[in-house]
Design an enzyme around this catalytic site. Sequence first.
Site, short mmCIF file in Angstrom:
data_model
loop_
_atom_site.label_atom_id
_atom_site.label_comp_id
_atom_site.label_asym_id
_atom_site.label_seq_id
_atom_site.Cartn_x
_atom_site.Cartn_y
_atom_site.Cartn_z
N GLY A 1 -5.89 13.53 0.87
CA GLY A 1 -4.83 12.74 1.48
C GLY A 1 -5.27 11.77 2.57
N LYS A 2 -6.53 11.34 2.48
CA LYS A 2 -7.03 10.37 3.46
C LYS A 2 -6.27 9.05 3.33
CE LYS A 2 -11.29 10.12 2.65
NZ LYS A 2 -11.75 8.96 1.90
N ASP B 1 -22.04 11.56 1.96
CA ASP B 1 -22.38 11.12 0.61
C ASP B 1 -23.46 10.03 0.72
OD1 ASP B 1 -20.20 12.63 -0.14
OD2 ASP B 1 -18.89 10.91 -0.56
N GLU C 1 -24.10 7.43 -1.07
CA GLU C 1 -23.72 6.03 -1.26
C GLU C 1 -22.83 5.52 -0.14
OE1 GLU C 1 -22.27 6.21 -5.21
OE2 GLU C 1 -20.44 7.26 -4.66
N GLY D 1 -1.70 -0.59 -21.40
CA GLY D 1 -2.82 0.18 -21.92
C GLY D 1 -3.77 -0.70 -22.70
N CYS E 1 3.67 -4.92 -20.29
CA CYS E 1 2.41 -5.49 -20.76
C CYS E 1 2.15 -5.08 -22.20
CB CYS E 1 1.27 -5.14 -19.82
SG CYS E 1 -0.13 -6.24 -20.03
N GLN F 1 3.81 -6.17 -26.11
CA GLN F 1 3.06 -6.47 -27.35
C GLN F 1 3.50 -5.52 -28.47
OE1 GLN F 1 -1.04 -6.31 -26.00
NE2 GLN F 1 -0.79 -8.08 -24.64
N HIS G 1 3.17 -6.78 -15.06
CA HIS G 1 3.20 -5.42 -14.53
C HIS G 1 4.13 -5.38 -13.31
CE1 HIS G 1 0.12 -3.40 -16.92
NE2 HIS G 1 -0.50 -4.56 -16.95
N GLU H 1 5.69 -3.06 -12.06
CA GLU H 1 5.59 -1.82 -11.26
C GLU H 1 4.83 -2.03 -9.95
OE1 GLU H 1 4.18 -2.35 -14.23
OE2 GLU H 1 2.18 -1.45 -14.41
N1 GLN Z 1 -4.49 -4.39 -24.04
C1 GLN Z 1 -3.52 -5.42 -23.82
C2 GLN Z 1 -4.16 -6.74 -23.43
O1 GLN Z 1 -5.27 -6.76 -23.03
C3 GLN Z 1 -2.50 -4.99 -22.79
C4 GLN Z 1 -3.05 -4.84 -21.41
C5 GLN Z 1 -2.17 -4.07 -20.48
O2 GLN Z 1 -1.24 -3.39 -20.90
N2 GLN Z 1 -2.45 -4.13 -19.20
O3 GLN Z 1 -3.55 -7.78 -23.53
#
Ligand code: GLN
Length: 532
Positions: free
Chosen positions: A24-25, A154, A156, A356, A383, A387, A508, A510
């Site tokens: 939790g730093k 550490d 590094e 993804g 995103c 698609q 995105h 979010e």
């Molecule tokens: N893989 C997809 C792209 O590269 C979607 C990327 C994502 O969902 N951030 O366009």
Amino acid sequence: MEVKTNVGKQKYIFVTGGVLSGVGKGITAASIGAILQAKGTKVSIQKCDPYLNVDAGLLNPKEHGECFVTKDGAETDLDLGHYERFLDLELTQKNATLSGALLSQLITDERAGKFHGQTIQLVPHLTGAIKDAIQLASEGSEVHIVEVGGTVGDYEGLSYVEAIREFASRVGRENCLYVHVVYVPFIQTSKEFKSKPAQNALNDLRGFGIVPDCVVVRTDDPAPVSIAMKIAAFSGVREDAVILLSNAKTVYEIPLTIDASGINAVLERFTGNTKKADLSKWRNIADAQAASFSQKVRIGMVAKYLDNEDTYLSVIEALKAAAWQEKVDLELVWINAEEAEVTDFERMDGLLVPGGFGGRGIEGKIRAATYALEMQKPYLGLCLGLQIAVIAAARKAGLKDANSTEFDPETKHDVVYIMEGQAGKESTGGTLRLGDYTAELIKGSQAAKAYGATEIIERHRHRYEVNQKYLQAIEKGGLTISGLSPDGKLVEYVEAKGNPFFVATQAHPEFKSRPYRPHPLFVGLIKAAAGQ
Ligand code: GLN
């Protein structure tokens, strides 16, 4: 590097960790910032990550958590997301410092002959670069908070520890506050808390020349004061500056807990600001979290990394925030994209397909979007989720093998394809469309209604695009294009008419949601799922 000095005025808080990382730093650093902000102080914040990656873009999200994208397109560690949510700031590349980036710059400069024959060393060159990066990120604030990733000792991370120690000579020790976050385990067999690892961690820090001003002692359950006194005695830190913090129920309680703890007095002494923090926004969230609402909303998250909240952290935080605002209980259900079937979707009040990369679980996600299109199930696509919706619509329109070239490079109907100039760079860093881009929404669309605006700026992180050659088929399959880039070339939003809420975006959203100001698209999904 040209760095404005503000010696004597600006204050710096360094947050380091001992014993373990992951206790939790980041949340402690962000909460300290939230309290200072709530007292009227202008705060900035920065994460220093010792690992040798140049950015977080290529890190495996399953191991490292989500890649958080800033408005200027930096691909960063998920801690930047905590910072933005806690401090309501929009951060940039300069708030994320990575060894890989600093070292590669040093080597580039060395090759370019910029050092005029000097021997390039970790000290003073890398430490100097770290100090400059800290000063640059602190510009314009009154208190700058620096979190050093990993734990002290550490290999590094040594250059960072040395750099923050040296930093006190640059700006004055009185302008630096060193906070060390340690962990004290409870040993079940002997039923006692053990402070030895924390003592050793403090010895390590002292060995590097830093005597901290404040020690935050993290425990799972509340620990007795004697533990704090023992740590104080062994470390030479004032007793009232060794603060015991046991696990909170939720992260948004932590600003309240820290404000009520001895850290508050430490901060007051350091900044001279003794105003009472106005923490009402955190109290409201804590109340909403503690409340139980009569209505439950079940959202199916169709994903390939299951039960892995960190991988989708900002998405989950955005869903929670929307549910608090709408006063419903959120039940988040993980649907395994690789096996997802109609029976999984039926039970849900709404479906979400997050971002993804790569082909695993794609067909299950397409089944989810198809189900939402056919059964009027509320759907939010982020995103990749856009698609997927586009592929589902094109297939519904009769293009049976419609696909993205990301998943089927040979497809005859490449409804989603690689952007011009990006081909061949699929596994390299920094080659995506990243950061803020504007979209123009169609007036009266579901998206425009949710936002209450038609010109929208959201953050992006993708390489593939909707192929405009197929717009007719996509529309025939049940989707309308509701938002385009200002030049009209890129599809940014699609939605399904007749569905209470079916919006998918190439962006995105979010990343811009806040716990106290949920993003309108997430509110739209929750409202529709709640039948409002
Ligand atoms: N893989 C997809 C792209 O590269 C979607 C990327 C994502 O969902 N951030 O366009």
